[in-house]
Write an enzyme that holds these catalytic residues in place. Structure first.
Site, mmCIF file in Angstrom:
data_model
loop_
_atom_site.group_PDB
_atom_site.id
_atom_site.type_symbol
_atom_site.label_atom_id
_atom_site.label_comp_id
_atom_site.label_asym_id
_atom_site.label_seq_id
_atom_site.Cartn_x
_atom_site.Cartn_y
_atom_site.Cartn_z
ATOM 1 N N ALA A 18 0.636 -1.123 -0.076
ATOM 2 C CA ALA A 18 0.127 -0.126 -0.142
ATOM 3 C C ALA A 18 0.828 1.137 -0.040
ATOM 4 O O ALA A 18 0.337 2.410 -0.502
ATOM 5 C CB ALA A 18 -0.907 -0.059 1.193
ATOM 6 N N HIS A 249 6.195 -5.837 -21.844
ATOM 7 C CA HIS A 249 5.290 -4.954 -22.751
ATOM 8 C C HIS A 249 5.578 -4.932 -24.262
ATOM 9 O O HIS A 249 4.677 -4.986 -25.021
ATOM 10 C CB HIS A 249 5.607 -3.596 -22.366
HETATM 11 C C1 BG6 Z 1 6.984 -0.309 -16.059
HETATM 12 C C2 BG6 Z 1 8.540 -0.387 -15.976
HETATM 13 O O1 BG6 Z 1 6.285 -1.658 -16.184
HETATM 14 O O2 BG6 Z 1 6.575 0.291 -17.358
HETATM 15 C C3 BG6 Z 1 9.018 0.997 -15.966
HETATM 16 O O3 BG6 Z 1 9.079 -1.177 -14.909
HETATM 17 C C4 BG6 Z 1 8.698 1.812 -17.379
HETATM 18 O O4 BG6 Z 1 10.721 0.960 -15.862
HETATM 19 C C5 BG6 Z 1 7.333 1.647 -16.990
HETATM 20 O O5 BG6 Z 1 9.168 3.170 -16.989
HETATM 21 C C6 BG6 Z 1 6.834 2.435 -18.722
HETATM 22 O O6 BG6 Z 1 5.499 2.465 -18.658
HETATM 23 P P1 BG6 Z 1 4.529 3.831 -19.254
HETATM 24 O O7 BG6 Z 1 3.261 3.247 -19.097
HETATM 25 O O8 BG6 Z 1 4.992 5.091 -18.864
HETATM 26 O O9 BG6 Z 1 5.019 3.672 -20.608
#
Ligand code: BG6
Length: 501
Positions: A18, A249
């Site tokens: 949290a 991602h």
């Molecule tokens: C996260 C990573 O999953 O995604 C971070 O751990 C990164 O290091 C982030 O900065 C990027 O996400 P977004 O939504 O800002 O592109």
């Protein structure tokens, strides 16, 4: 992709972790926004579990302060007063038995008072080493299975640190919890334009018939950040860009771009197709790593510190903060189409783009008037602008017959008051509605780790001359050579579209 199943979705939403950044910056603001929009079920209550000593009021005031900064808009006082009573802070050590007993008692009490039907979502926003232990304790305390109600667990990334550790974690937790109750988070799947990939591909007859190696020359995924590692040095030292961004991602974006049309839009059908793309990724070898991969780490600049000088980072760290690579999807649709990836921290801009370069028409050079034509390009702009860019060739206005490129640019979030929902809002809503399409299934993870492991294995004993790019700059020089030797350029990285920033 939203399938609201008609079941009672009143529930208690318990967040482990949290006091962490994710909870304060993303989860609570997302829950509040859903509350504002009237999207949360009656009685929805958050139990926020942290290891620090905090009073209830102290915690609530703290998140209020954060939310004002994060949401960057006025927060209605009356609404906040209602909402704050739905946040219960509970101090607890994740390892201690009696913590879970107390949590169970508290949950039962809230369940009675707020009529949450015994349903629970547990959100693990902790360091990964706690994922398994928390699930085990919840299981042992019979908090994961209750008659006539549902329980779900949302797990943050990273899920494992390579294939063996991910598999072990998965085997252990699936002994206690069925796959359909596990919601493995990849927040990119909640982003507006990532959701839009399916509509764009399967809703337009001008794209799908051309979406293959006969008409597409190459694919680029560009994902750059301005920020460095901030206060996450100790986490980042263990992941680097490969495990932090590429394994999850970026490969998720690629699988949506390259998958076959699913038989329907159910979670399983979509994930069945995505996993085949990950399965078809060509593993790296010692030779291909040398020619097709460039890694990097940022050094200092006039403005920024070097990675090695960031908090909780080793002074001779070899962690990669940048990667550029070329890979292939070895299947009938994509055989021969290179996929280029460019990703890193502390670069000149924050941007995520998926760039589809179509092939030039074979006969086009026979007409001298066509000599200025460019290949067609479709760019899915994921962030910060969300939209579609498309380049086609037309005759330029005037009496001369002169053909050249024109650009169509559609920005979905540029107008006033056109905010897209935050990824976490959507993910929380989907978990409430029991829709897993936006979460990663185990086999997707398995194949993405297999690909990533091949990269690590093939890099063993590599000599890394780090740092090799300047913080806030354009990335390592070799990253440009990597694509230029194939007679291509990175889109908008000093390449074809330098001004599209
Ligand atoms: C996260 C990573 O999953 O995604 C971070 O751990 C990164 O290091 C982030 O900065 C990027 O996400 P977004 O939504 O800002 O592109």
């Amino acid at each position: 992709m939203t399938t609201s199943k008609k079941e009672n979705n009143a529930c208690i939403f318990t967040i482990f972790g949290a006091t962490g950044d994710l909870t304060k910056r993303k989860l609570i603001p997302a829950v509040f926004t859903l509350y504002e929009q009237g999207r949360l079920p009656e009685g929805f209550t958050v139990i926020a579990i942290g290891r620090r000593d905090k009073t209830m009021d102290g915690y609530r005031d703290e998140i209020h302060g954060f939310m004002r900064d994060i949401l960057n808009r006025d927060i209605d006082d009356d609404l906040w007063k209602e909402f704050r009573n739905r946040i219960i802070y509970q101090k607890m050590n994740f390892l201690e038995e009696n913590g879970y007993e107390n949590l169970n008692m508290l949950s039962r009490k809230i369940n009675k008072e707020n009529n949450t039907a015994g349903n629970r979502i547990y959100y693990l926003a902790t360091a990964p080493e706690f994922f398994e232990i928390i699930i085990r304790k919840l299981h042992e305390n019979k908090m994961l299975k209750n008659k006539n109600s549902w329980q779900r667990v949302m797990v943050e990334k990273p899920f494992g640190s390579d294939l063996p550790t991910a598999r072990e974690l998965n085997d252990n937790i699936t002994d206690m919890l069925e796959e359909d109750k596990i919601f493995r988070i990849d927040h990119y799947l909640g982003k507006e334009m990532i959701q839009n990939i399916l509509s764009l591909r399967f809703g337009n007859s001008i794209f799908e018939p051309l979406w293959n190696n006969r008409y597409i020359d190459s694919i680029q995924i560009i994902s750059t950040e301005k920020l460095g590692v901030g206060d996450r040095g100790s986490y980042y030292e263990k992941t680097g860009v490969i495990k932090d961004m590429l394994q999850n991602h970026i490969l998720q974006m690629l699988s949506l771009i390259a998958m076959e049309p699913p038989v329907n839009l159910s979670s399983e059908a979509i994930r069945d197709e995505k996993v085949k793309v990950l399965q078809a990724l060509r593993p790296f070898t010692k030779e291909s790593v040398k020619s097709d991969v460039v890694t990097g780490q940022y050094g200092k600049s006039n403005v920024f510190a070097a990675y090695r000088n960031e908090d909780r980072v080793s002074a001779d760290s070899k962690t990669d903060t940048f990667i550029a690579l070329k890979t292939c999807i070895d299947n009938f649709r994509w055989g021969g189409v290179p996929v280029y990836i460019f990703a890193g921290k502390r670069l000149s801009e924050k941007t995520t783009r998926i760039v589809i370069h179509f092939k030039k028409l074979p006969g086009i050079n026979f007409y001298k008037e066509f000599k200025n034509t460019e290949s067609n390009v479709l760019v899915i702009r994921v962030q910060p602008e969300e939209g579609i860019f498309f380049r086609i060739n037309t005759k330029h206005q005037g009496n001369d017959f002169f053909i050249g490129p024109v650009e169509m640019d559609y920005c979905q979030n540029c107008g006033y008051n056109s905010n897209s929902p935050e990824a976490y809002e959507r993910l929380i809503l989907e978990a409430l509605n029991n829709n897993s399409a936006l979460f990663t299934r185990w086999d997707e993870l398995e194949y993405s780790w297999r690909f990533i492991d091949s990269l690590y294995r093939s890099r063993e004993n590599e000599v890394l001359n780090y740092p090799n790019y300047e913080a806030g700059g354009k990335g390592p020089v070799n990253a440009y050579e990597l694509i230029e030797k194939d007679n291509r350029k990175w889109w908008d990285k000093g390449g074809e579209k330098n001004d599209l920033i």
